[in-house]
Design a protein around this motif. Structure first.
Motif, mmCIF file in Angstrom:
data_model
loop_
_atom_site.group_PDB
_atom_site.id
_atom_site.type_symbol
_atom_site.label_atom_id
_atom_site.label_comp_id
_atom_site.label_asym_id
_atom_site.label_seq_id
_atom_site.Cartn_x
_atom_site.Cartn_y
_atom_site.Cartn_z
ATOM 1 N N UNK A 79 -2.862 64.389 44.835
ATOM 2 C CA UNK A 79 -4.318 64.570 45.104
ATOM 3 C C UNK A 79 -5.020 64.355 43.426
ATOM 4 N N UNK A 80 -6.259 64.061 43.543
ATOM 5 C CA UNK A 80 -6.915 64.040 42.350
ATOM 6 C C UNK A 80 -6.893 65.273 41.518
ATOM 7 N N UNK A 81 -7.002 64.994 40.358
ATOM 8 C CA UNK A 81 -6.602 66.087 39.369
ATOM 9 C C UNK A 81 -6.935 65.450 37.798
ATOM 10 N N UNK A 82 -6.828 66.710 36.958
ATOM 11 C CA UNK A 82 -6.905 66.148 35.445
ATOM 12 C C UNK A 82 -5.633 65.986 34.897
ATOM 13 N N UNK A 83 -4.489 66.327 35.506
ATOM 14 C CA UNK A 83 -3.001 66.019 34.844
ATOM 15 C C UNK A 83 -2.323 65.028 35.822
ATOM 16 N N UNK A 84 -1.059 64.802 35.102
ATOM 17 C CA UNK A 84 -0.273 64.087 35.975
ATOM 18 C C UNK A 84 0.748 64.866 37.120
ATOM 19 N N UNK A 85 0.319 65.981 36.996
ATOM 20 C CA UNK A 85 1.136 67.102 38.175
ATOM 21 C C UNK A 85 0.207 67.214 39.358
ATOM 22 N N UNK A 86 0.048 65.877 40.058
ATOM 23 C CA UNK A 86 -0.722 66.107 41.359
ATOM 24 C C UNK A 86 -0.119 66.020 42.763
ATOM 25 N N UNK A 87 1.466 65.969 42.580
ATOM 26 C CA UNK A 87 1.964 66.099 43.784
ATOM 27 C C UNK A 87 1.730 67.306 44.785
ATOM 28 N N UNK A 88 1.502 66.691 46.044
ATOM 29 C CA UNK A 88 0.932 67.870 47.168
ATOM 30 C C UNK A 88 1.512 67.313 48.441
ATOM 31 N N UNK A 89 1.318 68.261 49.314
ATOM 32 C CA UNK A 89 1.444 67.818 50.599
ATOM 33 C C UNK A 89 0.081 67.668 51.446
ATOM 34 N N UNK A 90 -0.411 66.299 51.905
ATOM 35 C CA UNK A 90 -1.657 66.209 52.181
ATOM 36 C C UNK A 90 -1.790 66.526 53.554
ATOM 37 N N UNK A 91 -3.046 66.594 54.356
ATOM 38 C CA UNK A 91 -3.333 66.966 55.457
ATOM 39 C C UNK A 91 -4.276 65.912 56.166
ATOM 40 N N UNK A 92 -4.050 65.614 57.482
ATOM 41 C CA UNK A 92 -4.943 65.189 58.342
ATOM 42 C C UNK A 92 -5.136 65.792 59.611
ATOM 43 N N UNK A 93 -6.286 65.661 60.235
ATOM 44 C CA UNK A 93 -6.615 66.111 61.606
ATOM 45 C C UNK A 93 -6.733 65.116 62.716
ATOM 46 N N UNK A 94 -6.597 65.483 63.879
ATOM 47 C CA UNK A 94 -7.131 64.502 65.049
ATOM 48 C C UNK A 94 -7.203 65.270 66.344
ATOM 49 N N UNK A 95 -7.908 64.728 67.165
ATOM 50 C CA UNK A 95 -8.055 65.159 68.490
ATOM 51 C C UNK A 95 -7.387 64.491 69.329
ATOM 52 N N UNK A 96 -7.105 63.137 69.096
ATOM 53 C CA UNK A 96 -6.423 62.356 70.090
ATOM 54 C C UNK A 96 -5.271 61.615 69.629
ATOM 55 N N UNK A 97 -4.695 61.598 68.347
ATOM 56 C CA UNK A 97 -3.724 60.986 67.926
ATOM 57 C C UNK A 97 -3.786 59.629 67.598
ATOM 58 N N UNK A 98 -4.977 59.027 67.679
ATOM 59 C CA UNK A 98 -5.549 57.892 67.108
ATOM 60 C C UNK A 98 -6.445 57.797 66.075
ATOM 61 N N UNK A 99 -7.325 58.966 65.869
ATOM 62 C CA UNK A 99 -8.368 58.766 64.840
ATOM 63 C C UNK A 99 -8.123 59.918 64.045
ATOM 64 N N UNK A 100 -8.037 59.780 62.654
ATOM 65 C CA UNK A 100 -7.631 60.912 61.818
ATOM 66 C C UNK A 100 -8.500 61.035 60.736
#
Length: 478
Positions: free
Chosen positions: A146-167
């Protein structure tokens, strides 16, 4: 046969497990050894197994890309994976569907990258999709930064969808701002009232880790022991057969010098060399304790496969050992006591035992591939002072080891060790792979190449230990 699957001329990389109709469908990234030849088939490969030991012939499925996931919705399989670009570095999520897990229809128009206002463009891989019943939509978690002020940016990202095609990109599911590596191969599952978030990282630590929460949205608690195994087990994801849950990782080989980081090539052997990317497939069974924390034990099919008991004969070397048919013990309060077997360590087999130690015991060990002088071997030390099991390879036993390893610990795992309590221990051997389990709670993976057809033994340093129910089981009688 193999206890831990390794493909011919290649290595098992990240495993994408899926279970259906009594069978595990284990998709994995295949990493070919350089000497194999031109007829290698790249991309995802599929293994099918019912017991995680016996596998049907593997097949390539025509997906060229990185780690992802498989789900089935209304009779249709959905496969999500990632692809990579260089100069500049970019990563994207891709989508394909199938009715038979073999022939896949790809949707290039659905390929997407991260939202640049939330995430960096450089890391966007290893998608994992689940249905979130609470929010009535599909969740995709990803390896991201993720965006941030340091190099320690590792994260678990998240997306959501209603139909498995558009996120839609959302704020990270977990972003502690502590690691410089993106969190690889994320996995999310619910069990016994807890949500568990699994991921792997390769800076600060090189392990597969987990966090736990009562809510799918966190906050994510770091348990006291937050890892499943040590350095020689990585990129692990989980899958349940409806009764048991397993975590699938790889025990890396050390023969390919993948990172061009090996020490002096004139040194003989492989035990001191660096770990490769990929190796042998290792499934651990995981389960929840009463407090919700996760413990690790061996695949039950291993014991069902290693059915032949072998009589063990002992040769005391130093110390006053008391030996009977299935147990040995020694009281050596101010010295090092050792005993060696007449039996060779099998190429496939299991050495199992129970142990109990008295208060004040310094440490004690189970040793594999020991020589007759009890010098060079593979040592698994139980260390009550430091509450750990520690692995030392043969190279650590002489001066060259001190030059090669400038640090004290080669591999270790935390283990609660209390005097006068009895603990179990299993060491499964499959050629160069060794998988150790303590008390059906703690696992440690090891890769050991250089010593073969030698003895096993026991040692106690400054204390008293009773080893009971000592068994050597194999595929066939030795």
């Amino acid at each position: 046969m193999q206890l831990f699957y390794t493909p011919d001329h290649a290595r098992v990389g990240d495993v994408i497990p899926y279970y259906e109709n009594g069978e595990f469908k284990l998709f994995y990234l295949k990493n070919w050894n350089p000497y194999f030849g031109s007829d290698k088939t790249y991309g995802w490969h599929l293994l099918t197994t019912k017991d995680l030991i016996h596998y049907e012939s593997e097949t390539a499925i025509g997906i060229l890309g990185g780690t992802g996931c498989i789900i089935k919705v209304e009779g249709l399989y959905h496969l999500y994976y990632c692809v990579f670009e260089d100069q500049p570095q970019r990563q994207y999520v891709c989508h394909a569907t199938s009715t038979d897990l073999t022939n896949w229809t790809k949707y290039p128009d659905e390929t997407f990258g991260p939202d640049e206002s939330i995430y960096l463009l450089t890391d966007w891989r290893d998608p994992h999709v689940i249905w979130n019943e609470e929010e009535k939509c599909w969740w995709m978690i990803l390896c991201a930064q993720n965006q941030g002020n340091t190099k320690r940016r590792g994260c678990v990202g998240l997306c959501k969808s209603a139909d498995l095609h558009h996120w839609t990109c959302c704020e990270p599911l977990y972003a502690p701002q502590s690691s410089m590596s993106a969190y690889e191969c994320p996995d999310l599952f619910y069990m016994n009232g807890w949500w568990y978030l699994v991921f792997s990282q390769f800076t600060d630590r090189f392990q597969t880790l987990y966090r736990m929460s009562r809510s799918c949205n966190g906050p994510w608690i770091r348990p006291k022991t937050d890892s499943f195994d040590g350095r020689a087990f990585y990129a692990a994801k989980t899958c349940s057969d409806g009764e048991h849950r397993y975590i699938f990782g790889w025990n890396p080989t050390r023969t390919q010098n993948t990172w061009n980081f090996d020490p002096d090539p004139t040194h003989e052997g492989y035990d001191y060399k660096t770990y490769d990317w990929g190796g042998s497939l290792v499934p651990h069974e995981i389960y929840a304790r009463e407090d919700g924390t996760l413990a690790v034990r061996s695949n039950p099919a291993l014991k069902k496969t290693l059915t032949v008991s072998n009589e063990i004969k002992w040769i005391p070397l130093n110390g006053d050992w008391k030996v009977d048919q299935t147990s040995v013990n020694v009281d050596s309060p101010i010295a090092y006591a050792s005993i060696i077997s007449e039996n060779d360590v099998p190429h496939q087999g299991c050495l199992s035992l129970d142990f109990t130690f008295t208060p004040g015991t310094e440490r004690f060990a189970v040793v594999l591939q020991a020589d007759q002088e009890f010098a060079r071997g593979y040592y698994f030390y139980l260390d009550p002072k430091r509450q750990r099991i520690e692995y030392k390879s043969a190279i650590r036993m002489h001066e060259q080891g001190g030059w090669t390893f400038q640090y004290d610990v080669e591999l270790e795992r935390p283990v609660e060790l209390i005097p006068n309590q009895t603990y179990s221990m299993e060491i499964f051997v499959d050629e160069s792979v060794m998988e150790v389990y303590v008390n059906d709670e703690v696992a440690m993976s090891v890769r050991a190449y250089d010593l073969h057809d030698r003895k096993f033994g026991l040692a106690v340093s400054d204390g008293a230990v009773k080893f009971e129910n000592v068994k050597l089981t194999t595929l066939g009688e030795l």
